[in-house]
Design a protein around this motif. Structure first.
Motif, PDB file in Angstrom:
ATOM      1  N   ALA A   1       0.819  -1.252  -0.098  1.00  0.00           N
ATOM      2  CA  ALA A   1       0.071   0.031  -0.024  1.00  0.00           C
ATOM      3  C   ALA A   1       0.741   1.180  -0.091  1.00  0.00           C
ATOM      4  O   ALA A   1       0.609   2.321  -0.622  1.00  0.00           O
ATOM      5  N   ALA A   2       1.724   1.199   0.894  1.00  0.00           N
ATOM      6  CA  ALA A   2       2.836   2.738   0.735  1.00  0.00           C
ATOM      7  C   ALA A   2       3.430   2.619  -0.378  1.00  0.00           C
ATOM      8  O   ALA A   2       3.396   3.976  -0.924  1.00  0.00           O
TER       9      ALA A   2
ATOM     10  N   ARG B   1       1.036   4.222  -3.033  1.00  0.00           N
ATOM     11  CA  ARG B   1       0.793   5.610  -2.696  1.00  0.00           C
ATOM     12  C   ARG B   1       1.904   6.639  -3.361  1.00  0.00           C
ATOM     13  O   ARG B   1       1.628   7.506  -3.832  1.00  0.00           O
ATOM     14  N   ASP B   2       3.063   6.020  -2.830  1.00  0.00           N
ATOM     15  CA  ASP B   2       4.235   6.692  -3.374  1.00  0.00           C
ATOM     16  C   ASP B   2       4.322   6.817  -4.887  1.00  0.00           C
ATOM     17  O   ASP B   2       4.551   7.904  -5.465  1.00  0.00           O
TER      18      ASP B   2
ATOM     19  N   ARG C   1       1.747   6.645  -7.040  1.00  0.00           N
ATOM     20  CA  ARG C   1       0.699   7.520  -7.399  1.00  0.00           C
ATOM     21  C   ARG C   1       1.068   8.780  -7.380  1.00  0.00           C
ATOM     22  O   ARG C   1       0.798   9.931  -8.269  1.00  0.00           O
ATOM     23  N   GLN C   2       1.673   9.235  -6.201  1.00  0.00           N
ATOM     24  CA  GLN C   2       2.175  10.791  -5.744  1.00  0.00           C
ATOM     25  C   GLN C   2       3.079  11.044  -6.867  1.00  0.00           C
ATOM     26  O   GLN C   2       3.152  12.300  -7.507  1.00  0.00           O
TER      27      GLN C   2
END
Length: 161
Positions: A133-134, A137-138, A140-141
């Motif tokens: 998950a982390a 998120r990274d 995508r950012q």
């Protein structure tokens, strides 16, 4: 100790080697006939969608539920989409629909053996999502930042007249 081998506290499981996974994947593909390949695509298309997985999870956790109870557990699902999803899952043998033959009508749903198998089979995927998950998120950012610098959004506050 490699955490990928030990699993997560939520869904513990030892991960097979990548070569073993590739071998198993190839065996599964080789076992499918042309007709089975089409069936596989159809089932994965709707069994793997947001609402189907929600229904399978809800029935797996709660057991037998009626239509309205399922709808309350699936935030945002419309009555039409839930009905369609239930019909698809029933057609594929993943859930069982029980009509009590009463007036007013009373119908409830539960997982079949195949549905329970789907739920168990989803655990490695959920584990993978939790473990990564982390990183998602990274990624995508970084993508969004890179994309917005290449294609800046127009300033809507300045209107051309």
């Amino acid at each position: 100790m490699d955490p990928r081998e030990e699993g997560t506290p939520v869904i513990p499981q030892k991960t097979p080697s990548f070569d073993e996974l590739l071998r198993q994947s190839q065996e599964a593909c080789d076992a499918l006939s042309t007709d089975d390949d089409g069936l596989k695509r159809e089932i994965l298309t709707h069994a793997g969608n947001r609402w189907s997985l929600g229904v399978v999870h809800a029935l797996g956790v709660a057991g037998t539920l009626r239509h309205a109870a399922l709808a309350r557990r699936l935030d945002g699902v419309t009555q039409r989409m839930l009905t369609r999803t239930l019909r698809q899952l029933e057609r594929d043998g993943l859930i069982v629909r029980h009509d009590h033959g009463e007036v007013p009508p009373r119908v409830d749903y539960c997982l079949s053996e195949s549905g329970r198998g789907l739920l168990v089979g989803m655990l490695p995927l959920w584990r993978w999502v939790i473990d990564n998950a982390a990183g998602f998120r990274d990624a995508r950012q970084r993508y969004d930042e890179k994309s917005s610098s290449k294609h800046p959004s127009p300033d809507l506050s300045r209107r051309q007249e």
